[in-house]
Design a protein around this motif. Structure first.
Motif, PDB file in Angstrom:
ATOM      1  N   ILE A  10       0.842  -1.203   0.000  1.00  0.00           N
ATOM      2  CA  ILE A  10       0.000   0.000   0.000  1.00  0.00           C
ATOM      3  C   ILE A  10       0.873   1.248   0.000  1.00  0.00           C
ATOM      4  O   ILE A  10       0.643   2.178  -0.769  1.00  0.00           O
ATOM      5  N   LYS A  11       1.896   1.265   0.849  1.00  0.00           N
ATOM      6  CA  LYS A  11       2.807   2.417   0.907  1.00  0.00           C
ATOM      7  C   LYS A  11       3.484   2.633  -0.446  1.00  0.00           C
ATOM      8  O   LYS A  11       3.598   3.770  -0.915  1.00  0.00           O
ATOM      9  N   ASP A  12       3.940   1.538  -1.066  1.00  0.00           N
ATOM     10  CA  ASP A  12       4.626   1.635  -2.355  1.00  0.00           C
ATOM     11  C   ASP A  12       3.708   2.180  -3.450  1.00  0.00           C
ATOM     12  O   ASP A  12       4.101   3.038  -4.232  1.00  0.00           O
ATOM     13  N   ILE A  13       2.478   1.678  -3.492  1.00  0.00           N
ATOM     14  CA  ILE A  13       1.520   2.141  -4.506  1.00  0.00           C
ATOM     15  C   ILE A  13       1.220   3.621  -4.300  1.00  0.00           C
ATOM     16  O   ILE A  13       1.202   4.412  -5.239  1.00  0.00           O
ATOM     17  N   MET A  38      -3.365   0.526   8.765  1.00  0.00           N
ATOM     18  CA  MET A  38      -3.056  -0.389   7.660  1.00  0.00           C
ATOM     19  C   MET A  38      -1.588  -0.310   7.295  1.00  0.00           C
ATOM     20  O   MET A  38      -0.927  -1.328   7.131  1.00  0.00           O
ATOM     21  N   GLU A  39      -1.083   0.904   7.152  1.00  0.00           N
ATOM     22  CA  GLU A  39       0.310   1.084   6.745  1.00  0.00           C
ATOM     23  C   GLU A  39       1.289   0.682   7.842  1.00  0.00           C
ATOM     24  O   GLU A  39       2.457   0.466   7.572  1.00  0.00           O
ATOM     25  N   ASP A  40       0.807   0.551   9.074  1.00  0.00           N
ATOM     26  CA  ASP A  40       1.648   0.080  10.171  1.00  0.00           C
ATOM     27  C   ASP A  40       1.619  -1.441  10.281  1.00  0.00           C
ATOM     28  O   ASP A  40       2.261  -2.013  11.163  1.00  0.00           O
ATOM     29  N   VAL A  93     -12.581  -0.804  12.102  1.00  0.00           N
ATOM     30  CA  VAL A  93     -11.918  -1.540  13.174  1.00  0.00           C
ATOM     31  C   VAL A  93     -10.626  -2.138  12.651  1.00  0.00           C
ATOM     32  O   VAL A  93     -10.606  -2.783  11.619  1.00  0.00           O
ATOM     33  N   THR A  94      -9.538  -1.920  13.385  1.00  0.00           N
ATOM     34  CA  THR A  94      -8.253  -2.477  12.965  1.00  0.00           C
ATOM     35  C   THR A  94      -7.623  -3.346  14.042  1.00  0.00           C
ATOM     36  O   THR A  94      -6.534  -3.853  13.860  1.00  0.00           O
ATOM     37  N   ASN A  95      -8.307  -3.552  15.166  1.00  0.00           N
ATOM     38  CA  ASN A  95      -7.672  -4.288  16.254  1.00  0.00           C
ATOM     39  C   ASN A  95      -8.280  -5.667  16.479  1.00  0.00           C
ATOM     40  O   ASN A  95      -8.057  -6.280  17.496  1.00  0.00           O
ATOM     41  N   ALA A  96      -9.062  -6.162  15.551  1.00  0.00           N
ATOM     42  CA  ALA A  96      -9.664  -7.489  15.677  1.00  0.00           C
ATOM     43  C   ALA A  96      -9.808  -8.079  14.287  1.00  0.00           C
ATOM     44  O   ALA A  96      -9.879  -7.354  13.307  1.00  0.00           O
TER      45      ALA A  96
END
Length: 190
Positions: A10-13, A38-40, A93-96
Motif C-alpha cells: 500500500i505504501k509503495d503504490i 493499515m500502513e503500520d 476496526v483495525t484491532n480485531a
C-alpha cells in the motif's frame, strides 16, 4: 503475503502515485487513523475501505494482493494458498479479525475478478453495513452465513449461493457461533 507485506505494498503504490496518506484519506473517504493502522501492518479492515483506496489510487483491488505477476493461469491446489490476509468484518476496526482471506487469483495480471476462500469466525455485536461499487458472488462451502443486504437478511447454508450488487449496504458474517467457509468472487471496477 503477510499483513506487513500488504502494508508495504500500500505504501509503495501510494508513493508511486506521489500521494500523501492525508491525500489518500481525503480522496478515498477512508479515515486517516484506519489508513495509518493499515500502513503500520495492523489488522486490515473490511474490503470496503480497500475498494475505496483502490479507486482513489486508480488500481484494481487485486493489485493490493498480488505478489508476482503471472502471464499464464494461476493454479491453486486444494484451496491452499500462501496469499492469506486477515481482515476485520468492519470498516473502522483495525484491532480485531474475524475474516481470513485466501486469494485464489493473486498474481494473475489484468484480471477483472478476485476469487477468495474466506474462513469466517463468529462476530459479536452490532453489524455495521458497508457498500462499495461492484458485485459479489458467494458460495458457502462449510457452515452457514447470514447476509444482511439493505433491509433484508438472508441465511445461506452449505451448498447455497448468493450474488448481489455491492453498492447496496451489506454485511456478511457466520450465522450462530460456528465458523463458516465460503468461496467469494468479487468484481470491483476501478
Amino acid at each position: 503475503m503477510t499483513n506487513e507485506d500488504f502494508a508495504q505494498k500500500i505504501k509503495d503504490i501510494r508513493a508511486r502515485q506521489d500521494m500523501s496518506i492525508e491525500e489518500l484519506s481525503e480522496k478515498s473517504g477512508v479515515k486517516l487513523e484506519v489508513l495509518q493502522a493499515m500502513e503500520d501492518g495492523e489488522v486490515i479492515p473490511s474490503l470496503t475501505p480497500l475498494t475505496k483506496m483502490a479507486r482513489a489510487l486508480g488500481v484494481r483491488l487485486g493489485t493490493f494482493l498480488d505478489d508476482t505477476p503471472q502471464l499464464g493461469p494461476v493454479v491453486t491446489r486444494g484451496g491452499k494458498t500462501e496469499n492469506t490476509l486477515f481482515f476485520s468484518g468492519r470498516e473502522d476496526v483495525t484491532n480485531a479479525t474475524n475474516l481470513e482471506f485466501h486469494s485464489l487469483g493473486a498474481g494473475k495480471i489484468d484480471r477483472n475478478i478476485d476469487p477468495f476462500i474466506i474462513d469466517i469466525d463468529y462476530e459479536e455485536g452490532e453489524k455495521e453495513l458497508s457498500s462499495h461499487e461492484g458485485e459479489e458472488f458467494i458460495y458457502v462451502l462449510e457452515g452457514e452465513i447470514e447476509v444482511i443486504y439493505g433491509k433484508d437478511t438472508f441465511t445461506i447454508s452449505q451448498g447455497d449461493t448468493i450474488f448481489y450488487d455491492s453498492v447496496v449496504p451489506h454485511h456478511l458474517h457466520a450465522s450462530g457461533e460456528d465458523k463458516a467457509k465460503i468461496l467469494a468472487v468479487l468484481y470491483t471496477p476501478y
